[in-house]
Design a protein around this motif. Structure first.
Motif, short mmCIF file in Angstrom:
data_model
loop_
_atom_site.label_atom_id
_atom_site.label_comp_id
_atom_site.label_asym_id
_atom_site.label_seq_id
_atom_site.Cartn_x
_atom_site.Cartn_y
_atom_site.Cartn_z
N SER A 1 0.55 -1.54 -0.21
CA SER A 1 -0.25 -0.32 0.14
C SER A 1 0.85 1.35 -0.09
CB SER A 1 -0.83 0.10 1.31
OG SER A 1 -0.58 0.02 2.42
N LEU A 2 2.64 1.02 0.07
CA LEU A 2 3.13 2.80 0.06
C LEU A 2 3.92 3.01 -1.08
CD1 LEU A 2 5.72 0.93 2.83
CD2 LEU A 2 4.05 2.52 3.28
N PRO A 3 3.48 3.43 -1.71
CA PRO A 3 4.19 4.31 -2.73
C PRO A 3 5.20 3.60 -3.05
CG PRO A 3 3.05 6.40 -1.30
CD PRO A 3 3.79 5.42 -0.60
N LEU A 4 5.05 2.22 -3.67
CA LEU A 4 6.93 1.08 -4.35
C LEU A 4 6.73 1.92 -5.11
CD1 LEU A 4 6.11 -1.19 -2.28
CD2 LEU A 4 7.48 0.68 -1.59
N VAL A 5 6.24 2.02 -6.65
CA VAL A 5 6.09 2.06 -7.89
C VAL A 5 7.48 2.95 -8.16
CG1 VAL A 5 5.38 2.39 -10.14
CG2 VAL A 5 3.92 1.67 -8.03
N ALA A 6 7.35 3.75 -7.96
CA ALA A 6 8.41 5.08 -8.58
C ALA A 6 10.21 4.46 -8.09
CB ALA A 6 9.07 6.69 -8.30
N SER A 7 9.89 3.94 -6.57
CA SER A 7 11.16 3.34 -6.13
C SER A 7 11.69 2.42 -6.41
CB SER A 7 11.38 3.53 -4.41
OG SER A 7 11.11 4.49 -4.09
N LEU A 8 10.73 1.51 -7.01
CA LEU A 8 10.90 0.02 -7.61
C LEU A 8 11.56 0.09 -8.58
CD1 LEU A 8 7.39 -2.22 -6.62
CD2 LEU A 8 10.10 -2.53 -5.84
N ASP A 9 10.89 1.09 -9.57
CA ASP A 9 11.72 1.44 -10.84
C ASP A 9 13.14 2.38 -11.17
OD1 ASP A 9 11.33 0.88 -13.75
OD2 ASP A 9 10.37 3.59 -13.96
N PHE A 10 13.33 2.89 -9.58
CA PHE A 10 14.76 3.73 -9.99
C PHE A 10 15.26 2.20 -9.37
CE2 PHE A 10 18.06 5.66 -7.78
CZ PHE A 10 18.29 6.50 -8.39
N TYR A 11 15.19 1.94 -8.04
CA TYR A 11 15.99 0.65 -7.30
C TYR A 11 16.58 -0.65 -9.14
CZ TYR A 11 16.68 3.62 -4.06
OH TYR A 11 17.12 4.66 -2.49
N ALA A 12 14.53 -1.37 -8.63
CA ALA A 12 14.74 -2.32 -9.42
C ALA A 12 14.50 -3.04 -11.39
CB ALA A 12 13.90 -3.17 -8.69
N GLY A 13 14.59 -1.36 -11.49
CA GLY A 13 14.69 -1.26 -13.21
C GLY A 13 15.15 -2.15 -13.67
N TYR A 14 16.67 -1.67 -13.47
CA TYR A 14 18.31 -1.71 -14.20
C TYR A 14 17.88 -3.20 -14.15
CZ TYR A 14 22.54 -2.10 -16.79
OH TYR A 14 23.47 -2.40 -17.49
N PRO A 15 17.99 -3.92 -13.45
CA PRO A 15 18.23 -5.69 -12.41
C PRO A 15 17.42 -6.28 -12.86
CG PRO A 15 18.92 -4.19 -10.12
CD PRO A 15 18.14 -2.78 -11.40
N LEU A 16 15.73 -5.90 -13.37
CA LEU A 16 15.48 -6.24 -14.06
C LEU A 16 15.66 -6.64 -14.87
CD1 LEU A 16 11.47 -6.01 -11.71
CD2 LEU A 16 12.87 -7.95 -12.06
N ARG A 17 15.41 -5.37 -16.17
CA ARG A 17 16.47 -5.08 -17.71
C ARG A 17 17.12 -6.47 -18.18
NH1 ARG A 17 17.25 0.14 -18.16
NH2 ARG A 17 17.76 0.15 -19.82
N LEU A 18 18.15 -6.34 -16.85
CA LEU A 18 19.72 -7.77 -16.69
C LEU A 18 18.99 -8.67 -17.29
CD1 LEU A 18 22.50 -5.96 -15.07
CD2 LEU A 18 22.20 -6.36 -17.04
N ALA A 19 18.18 -9.15 -15.91
CA ALA A 19 17.98 -10.77 -16.10
C ALA A 19 16.98 -10.71 -17.31
CB ALA A 19 16.93 -10.66 -14.67
N ALA A 20 15.99 -10.06 -17.19
CA ALA A 20 15.77 -10.08 -19.18
C ALA A 20 15.87 -10.32 -20.13
CB ALA A 20 14.05 -8.71 -19.34
N ALA A 21 16.45 -9.93 -20.57
CA ALA A 21 18.16 -9.63 -21.23
C ALA A 21 18.99 -11.01 -21.46
CB ALA A 21 18.83 -8.59 -21.65
N GLU A 22 19.18 -10.81 -20.47
CA GLU A 22 19.94 -12.79 -19.62
C GLU A 22 18.88 -13.56 -20.57
OE1 GLU A 22 23.13 -15.11 -20.34
OE2 GLU A 22 23.18 -13.02 -20.15
N ILE A 23 17.88 -13.90 -20.13
CA ILE A 23 17.11 -15.22 -20.59
C ILE A 23 15.83 -14.85 -21.88
CG2 ILE A 23 14.23 -16.09 -20.12
CD1 ILE A 23 14.99 -14.85 -17.33
N THR A 24 16.48 -13.62 -22.20
CA THR A 24 16.45 -13.29 -24.00
C THR A 24 17.57 -14.02 -24.21
OG1 THR A 24 14.91 -11.14 -23.37
CG2 THR A 24 15.26 -11.89 -25.68
N ARG A 25 18.30 -13.73 -24.29
CA ARG A 25 19.10 -14.64 -25.16
C ARG A 25 19.54 -15.90 -25.07
NH1 ARG A 25 24.68 -16.09 -24.24
NH2 ARG A 25 23.47 -16.26 -21.76
#
Length: 456
Positions: free
Chosen positions: A135-159
């Motif tokens: 319920s806390l406003p998390l989306v912007a913080s998740l985007d900042f902190y977790a966005g790049y690691p999640l993209r890295l994981a997606a890129a590796e799975i895609t590869r």
């Protein structure tokens, strides 16, 4: 000794005094949390975050209310430990007095922890607590902190998936390369909203099925895993049209995302049922894993969190350029909003007129959450924003791109984060993790160029 107060139950003789202790404890917690509640209200209204938290808050309170009202023989066991809540409220007051309001998200998590520490439920409490965290406003913080690691994981799975299909691809950061073809996984493709939705569904199911804390944590962990795998699968499918190998209608791109999103939620439903039917797990082993996991998170948070204290800028070169790409710069005063932001920014900020565009430069020598994307500020000022593919300029430099609009007008916002050595990132999350892992590469300059959008 803690005074345990049955929730929502009629009191007999002597019980009114006990109920008033619970009322006093709740009032004390609300009073100690006033700065956090004020921040919560601002974040819901300022446009910098999505008000998804209200859905989780209503779901958590509704689940708790249903447990109290319709819990049958378990109803009288839903209780508030007034002594614990008063102690937690006192601790929060100390934290607020010590200057922690500059970290409102952490104080919000502490408030939820106090509620969990004080609430006694026979089963299902872990799911309710997970909903309160969401319920806390998390989306912007998740985007900042977790966005790049999640993209890295997606890129590796895609590869991995594309190589399994026989395609000779390689990965460079979050970019998939196949010969001359290059497909980047942009910030909107990080899967943050899929992550939030999957965790929300997992928390609701954990509360509904009254899973234990260990099983709730296991379900949330599995939900995160499903999101990572699903996002990688989505990126692998989208690679074919984005690389020009196949042509398909534009609507199939978001349609693929919705299809994968639905598959992830179905997997979470299935896993919750399996967990609910399991025999008693080996709790000691799972608890040890939880302790180790939270210990690692604490170490990482302690190493990457900003430390309170005076802002030092001695190591930052304060000299600003007089010309940008051959165009003379005219220094502009900061707005009142920008002045307030600059007062807490660990570095320096300057604003210029550059021909028909506005140029904003931010410089810092440390990894900081305050180096957030310009889109966050624009949404807070009432603009609508839409992420667009990265732009490559005439010099071959990549820029993160956002389209912003307000009052019938639109602007193109381009942004990049440049190290002292000239290496650049196109988004704030990638910059943060590079600055955290390579602090010697600073200082860094965030370059934001805002100009009226070209009319079609």
């Amino acid at each position: 000794m803690n005074t345990v107060v049955p929730g929502m139950r009629m009191a007999g003789s002597g019980c009114p005094a006990i109920r008033w202790k619970a009322v006093a404890a709740v009032a004390a917690l609300l009073l100690a949390s006033l700065p956090t509640l004020a921040w919560y209200g601002r974040r819901l209204d300022d446009g910098s975050d999505e008000p998804l938290g209200l859905i989780a808050l209503l779901a958590g309170l509704g689940t708790l209310g249903a447990a109290v009202r319709f819990g049958g023989r378990d109803r009288d066991q839903v209780r508030i430990a007034a002594g614990r809540m008063l102690a937690g409220a006192a601790g929060l007051a100390v934290v607020q007095a010590a200057g922690w309001p500059r970290y409102p998200l952490l104080t919000g998590l502490l408030t939820v922890a106090v509620i969990g520490f004080s609430l006694r439920m026979p089963r299902g409490k872990a799911g309710v607590m997970a909903l309160l965290v969401l319920s806390l406003p998390l989306v912007a913080s998740l985007d900042f902190y977790a966005g790049y690691p999640l993209r890295l994981a997606a890129a590796e799975i895609t590869r991995w998936l594309l190589k399994l299909g026989g395609l000779p691809v390689e990965r460079a950061g979050v970019v998939i390369l196949e010969g001359e073809r290059m497909v980047g996984i942009d910030p909107p493709c990080a899967g943050i909203r899929m992550l939030w939705t999957a965790c929300f569904v997992a928390a609701v199911l954990a509360a509904r099925l009254r899973l234990s804390a260990v099983r709730t944590l296991a379900l949330l962990t599995m939900a995160v895993g499903c999101v990572i795998i699903g996002n990688g699968l989505r990126a692998a499918i989208v690679f074919f049209p984005e690389s020009g190998r196949v042509a398909w209608p534009h609507w199939l791109h978001p349609g693929t995302g919705l299809l994968v999103h639905g598959g992830v939620l179905l997997a979470v439903f299935h896993l919750s049922g399996r967990l609910a039917r399991l025999r008693r797990p080996r709790g000691s082993l799972l608890r040890r894993g939880m302790v180790v996991g939270f210990g690692l998170l604490a170490v990482v948070a302690g190493r990457t969190a900003e430390r309170p204290g005076p802002i030092e800028t001695q190591g930052i070169d304060e000299k600003w350029p007089a010309v940008w790409e051959g165009v003379p710069l005219v220094r502009l005063p900061l707005s009142k909003v920008e002045e307030r932001f600059a007062a807490a920014f660990p570095g320096s900020i300057a604003r210029f007129r550059c021909g028909d565009a506005e140029l904003i430069l931010r410089r810092t020598d440390r990894a900081t959450r305050r180096m957030h994307p310009a889109a966050d500020c624009l949404r807070a000022e009432g603009f609508t924003t839409h992420s667009e593919p990265a732009h490559r300029d005439a010099d071959g430099r990549l820029w993160g791109t956002t389209r912003a609009g307000r009052d019938g007008r639109s602007w193109t916002v381009r942004e990049r984060y440049v190290s002292a050595g000239g290496k650049a990132c196109t988004d704030a999350s990638a910059w943060f993790w590079n600055a955290t892992l390579h602090p010697e590469a600073g200082p860094w300059t965030a370059v934001t160029m805002i100009r009226p959008a070209e009319t079609p």
